[in-house]
Design a protein around this motif. Structure first.
Motif, PDB file in Angstrom:
ATOM      1  N   GLU A  17       0.254  -1.077   0.310  1.00 13.94           N
ATOM      2  CA  GLU A  17       0.259   0.112  -0.043  1.00 13.94           C
ATOM      3  C   GLU A  17       1.193   0.659  -0.228  1.00 13.94           C
ATOM      4  OE1 GLU A  17      -4.333   1.377   2.254  1.00 13.94           O
ATOM      5  OE2 GLU A  17      -2.092   0.666   3.766  1.00 13.94           O
ATOM      6  N   LEU A  18       0.503   2.449  -0.765  1.00  9.14           N
ATOM      7  CA  LEU A  18       1.211   3.472  -0.629  1.00  9.14           C
ATOM      8  C   LEU A  18      -0.428   4.191   0.219  1.00  9.14           C
ATOM      9  CD1 LEU A  18       2.905   5.416  -3.440  1.00  9.14           C
ATOM     10  CD2 LEU A  18       2.109   6.643  -1.340  1.00  9.14           C
ATOM     11  N   ARG A  19       0.782   4.782   1.745  1.00  9.95           N
ATOM     12  CA  ARG A  19      -0.637   5.797   2.318  1.00  9.95           C
ATOM     13  C   ARG A  19       0.392   6.684   2.731  1.00  9.95           C
ATOM     14  NH1 ARG A  19      -4.880   5.561   5.582  1.00  9.95           N
ATOM     15  NH2 ARG A  19      -5.306   2.936   4.813  1.00  9.95           N
ATOM     16  N   CYS A  20      -0.612   8.193   2.660  1.00  7.39           N
ATOM     17  CA  CYS A  20      -0.433   9.207   2.797  1.00  7.39           C
ATOM     18  C   CYS A  20      -0.721   9.714   4.396  1.00  7.39           C
ATOM     19  CB  CYS A  20      -0.366  10.020   1.733  1.00  7.39           C
ATOM     20  SG  CYS A  20       0.103  10.611   0.295  1.00  7.39           S
ATOM     21  N   LEU A  21      -0.080  10.381   5.043  1.00  7.08           N
ATOM     22  CA  LEU A  21       0.097  11.070   6.553  1.00  7.08           C
ATOM     23  C   LEU A  21       0.182  12.628   5.884  1.00  7.08           C
ATOM     24  CD1 LEU A  21      -0.996   9.722   9.262  1.00  7.08           C
ATOM     25  CD2 LEU A  21       1.358   9.517   9.473  1.00  7.08           C
ATOM     26  N   ILE A  22      -1.482  13.316   6.536  1.00  6.38           N
ATOM     27  CA  ILE A  22      -1.511  14.532   6.203  1.00  6.38           C
ATOM     28  C   ILE A  22      -1.777  14.835   8.193  1.00  6.38           C
ATOM     29  CG2 ILE A  22      -1.385  14.305   3.782  1.00  6.38           C
ATOM     30  CD1 ILE A  22      -5.040  15.379   3.963  1.00  6.38           C
ATOM     31  N   GLY A  23      -1.612  16.734   7.896  1.00 11.53           N
ATOM     32  CA  GLY A  23      -2.511  16.643   9.132  1.00 11.53           C
ATOM     33  C   GLY A  23      -2.021  17.942   9.576  1.00 11.53           C
ATOM     34  N   PRO A  24      -2.573  19.202  10.015  1.00 12.81           N
ATOM     35  CA  PRO A  24      -1.873  20.920  10.038  1.00 12.81           C
ATOM     36  C   PRO A  24      -0.283  20.380  10.748  1.00 12.81           C
ATOM     37  CG  PRO A  24      -3.988  20.008  11.848  1.00 12.81           C
ATOM     38  CD  PRO A  24      -3.609  18.831  10.422  1.00 12.81           C
ATOM     39  N   ASN A  25       0.376  21.805  11.389  1.00 17.60           N
ATOM     40  CA  ASN A  25       1.973  21.826  12.266  1.00 17.60           C
ATOM     41  C   ASN A  25       0.635  21.286  13.124  1.00 17.60           C
ATOM     42  OD1 ASN A  25       3.333  22.142   9.911  1.00 17.60           O
ATOM     43  ND2 ASN A  25       2.887  24.359  10.167  1.00 17.60           N
ATOM     44  N   GLY A  26       1.583  20.322  13.538  1.00 14.33           N
ATOM     45  CA  GLY A  26       1.505  19.899  15.461  1.00 14.33           C
ATOM     46  C   GLY A  26       0.581  18.694  15.469  1.00 14.33           C
ATOM     47  N   ALA A  27       0.273  18.135  14.194  1.00 14.32           N
ATOM     48  CA  ALA A  27      -1.059  16.769  14.552  1.00 14.32           C
ATOM     49  C   ALA A  27      -0.107  15.529  15.051  1.00 14.32           C
ATOM     50  CB  ALA A  27      -1.140  17.118  13.268  1.00 14.32           C
ATOM     51  N   GLY A  28       1.161  15.657  15.287  1.00 13.26           N
ATOM     52  CA  GLY A  28       1.217  14.301  15.399  1.00 13.26           C
ATOM     53  C   GLY A  28       2.299  13.218  14.898  1.00 13.26           C
ATOM     54  N   LYS A  29       2.534  14.347  13.960  1.00  8.87           N
ATOM     55  CA  LYS A  29       2.709  12.742  12.367  1.00  8.87           C
ATOM     56  C   LYS A  29       4.178  12.606  12.176  1.00  8.87           C
ATOM     57  CE  LYS A  29       2.045  15.932   9.766  1.00  8.87           C
ATOM     58  NZ  LYS A  29       1.632  17.212  10.251  1.00  8.87           N
ATOM     59  N   SER A  30       5.312  13.585  13.036  1.00  8.47           N
ATOM     60  CA  SER A  30       6.499  12.907  12.819  1.00  8.47           C
ATOM     61  C   SER A  30       6.457  12.368  13.799  1.00  8.47           C
ATOM     62  CB  SER A  30       7.289  14.373  12.861  1.00  8.47           C
ATOM     63  OG  SER A  30       6.795  15.004  11.608  1.00  8.47           O
ATOM     64  N   THR A  31       5.849  12.667  15.231  1.00 13.29           N
ATOM     65  CA  THR A  31       5.871  12.089  16.358  1.00 13.29           C
ATOM     66  C   THR A  31       5.133  10.333  16.583  1.00 13.29           C
ATOM     67  OG1 THR A  31       5.397  13.725  18.025  1.00 13.29           O
ATOM     68  CG2 THR A  31       5.021  12.200  18.980  1.00 13.29           C
ATOM     69  N   LEU A  32       4.437  10.367  15.312  1.00 13.40           N
ATOM     70  CA  LEU A  32       3.683   9.013  14.884  1.00 13.40           C
ATOM     71  C   LEU A  32       5.113   7.811  14.497  1.00 13.40           C
ATOM     72  CD1 LEU A  32       2.037   6.925  15.275  1.00 13.40           C
ATOM     73  CD2 LEU A  32       0.699   8.110  13.141  1.00 13.40           C
ATOM     74  N   LEU A  33       5.926   8.714  13.373  1.00 12.26           N
ATOM     75  CA  LEU A  33       6.419   7.615  12.721  1.00 12.26           C
ATOM     76  C   LEU A  33       7.637   7.977  13.459  1.00 12.26           C
ATOM     77  CD1 LEU A  33       8.091   8.422   9.229  1.00 12.26           C
ATOM     78  CD2 LEU A  33       9.603   9.410  11.118  1.00 12.26           C
ATOM     79  N   ASP A  34       8.262   8.374  14.288  1.00  6.21           N
ATOM     80  CA  ASP A  34       9.380   8.646  15.201  1.00  6.21           C
ATOM     81  C   ASP A  34       9.031   7.457  16.350  1.00  6.21           C
ATOM     82  OD1 ASP A  34      11.299  10.616  14.154  1.00  6.21           O
ATOM     83  OD2 ASP A  34      10.616  11.910  15.859  1.00  6.21           O
ATOM     84  N   LEU A  35       7.915   6.797  16.420  1.00  7.34           N
ATOM     85  CA  LEU A  35       6.955   6.024  17.305  1.00  7.34           C
ATOM     86  C   LEU A  35       7.066   4.703  16.724  1.00  7.34           C
ATOM     87  CD1 LEU A  35       4.313   7.159  18.856  1.00  7.34           C
ATOM     88  CD2 LEU A  35       6.345   6.804  20.451  1.00  7.34           C
ATOM     89  N   ILE A  36       6.670   4.655  15.740  1.00 10.61           N
ATOM     90  CA  ILE A  36       7.075   3.519  14.415  1.00 10.61           C
ATOM     91  C   ILE A  36       7.963   2.669  13.998  1.00 10.61           C
ATOM     92  CG2 ILE A  36       6.511   2.644  12.407  1.00 10.61           C
ATOM     93  CD1 ILE A  36       3.951   4.422  12.509  1.00 10.61           C
ATOM     94  N   THR A  37       9.001   4.033  13.983  1.00 12.11           N
ATOM     95  CA  THR A  37      10.664   3.818  14.083  1.00 12.11           C
ATOM     96  C   THR A  37      11.970   3.270  14.566  1.00 12.11           C
ATOM     97  OG1 THR A  37      11.459   5.720  13.534  1.00 12.11           O
ATOM     98  CG2 THR A  37      11.000   4.830  11.417  1.00 12.11           C
ATOM     99  N   GLY A  38      10.969   3.424  16.586  1.00 14.33           N
ATOM    100  CA  GLY A  38      11.672   3.181  17.576  1.00 14.33           C
ATOM    101  C   GLY A  38      12.689   4.810  18.274  1.00 14.33           C
TER     102      GLY A  38
END
Length: 257
Positions: free
Chosen positions: A52-73
């Motif tokens: 799958e190719l999924r895009c993750l969007i949202g306003p600044n401060g929505a938690g997108k990069s934090t979610l990625l950091d959690l997934i990657t450890g």
């Protein structure tokens, strides 16, 4: 991942959610991250299918990069679980997650500027028994840098450095590649080149999760879109469904509903 059932595999939450009897490659369940009194990611249940190719969007401060950091450890979760290809990644180190078949390219280029393009691509291959020359040649062709293989990374344009780092992240052929704003600061031509690269990787069977603000870019590459807001999943759907949602336009673009 095989879709054939294997009776020797014990049933666990990770196997049940992302094991051989499902087409789900990555699943987070109740994933949460607190920073003091701030909840940056709040009980996120996210699923990504094989290929799958999924895009993750949202306003600044929505938690997108934090979610990625959690997934990657890169960050340790406060609560919840991360399952990948039948494994529980929640307590694994980053390198163990990479060994499991997950890779990441962060927003800012992390190339070694004093090394050549080829030398940069050799770095992720040091712990493998792959044919280094064959892998590098294939990767150079894939990222469109064959003609610059002996050039120092410092001499590359911003867009070329971004493509080089995507190449570094894909030398081991991960099942899932996570990209954090891969076209930030790029020209239109560079953005189009990265879009073609991402689509090519996906056509080869690689699953991708792409964090991005550029909605034209999202429109060009996305299959499914997840919208985060205030650390929670706000909406999920096709790009057409997301673009037509007045509540998404309100929180993402500041439009009146």
């Amino acid at each position: 991942m095989s879709n054939a059932s294997d009776p020797t595999i014990m049933s666990t939450p990770a196997v049940d959610r992302t094991g051989p009897d499902t087409d789900i490659l990555l699943a987070t369940e109740g994933l949460t991250k607190h920073f003091g009194g701030l909840t940056a990611v709040d009980s996120v249940d996210l699923s990504v299918k094989e290929g799958e190719l999924r895009c993750l969007i949202g306003p600044n401060g929505a938690g997108k990069s934090t979610l990625l950091d959690l997934i990657t450890g890169q960050l340790e979760s406060s609560e919840g679980s991360i399952y990948f290809d039948g494994m529980d990644l929640t307590d694994l180190d980053t390198h163990e997650r990479i060994d499991a078949g997950l890779s990441v390219k962060f927003q800012s280029p992390h190339v070694y500027e004093d090394l050549s393009v080829t030398e940069n691509l050799q770095i992720p291959l040091q712990r493998t028994d792959r044919d280094v020359n064959e892998t590098i040649n294939r990767t150079l062709d894939r990222i469109g840098l064959s003609a610059r293989r002996d050039v120092q990374a410092a001499e590359l344009s911003h867009g070329q450095q971004q493509r080089l780092e995507i190449g570094m992240a894909t030398t081991l052929d991960p099942e899932l590649l996570l990209l954090d704003e891969p076209v930030a600061g790029m020209s239109v031509e560079e953005t189009n080149e990265v879009a073609e690269l991402i689509q090519s990787l996906n056509d080869d069977g690689m699953a991708l999760v792409v964090i991005e603000h550029d909605m034209e870019f999202v429109d060009e590459i996305s299959q499914q879109v997840t919208v985060l807001n205030q650390g929670e999943i706000f909406r999920q759907g096709t790009i057409e469904e997301i673009q037509d949602d007045p509540d998404v336009r309100r929180i993402y673009l500041g439009e009146e509903a």
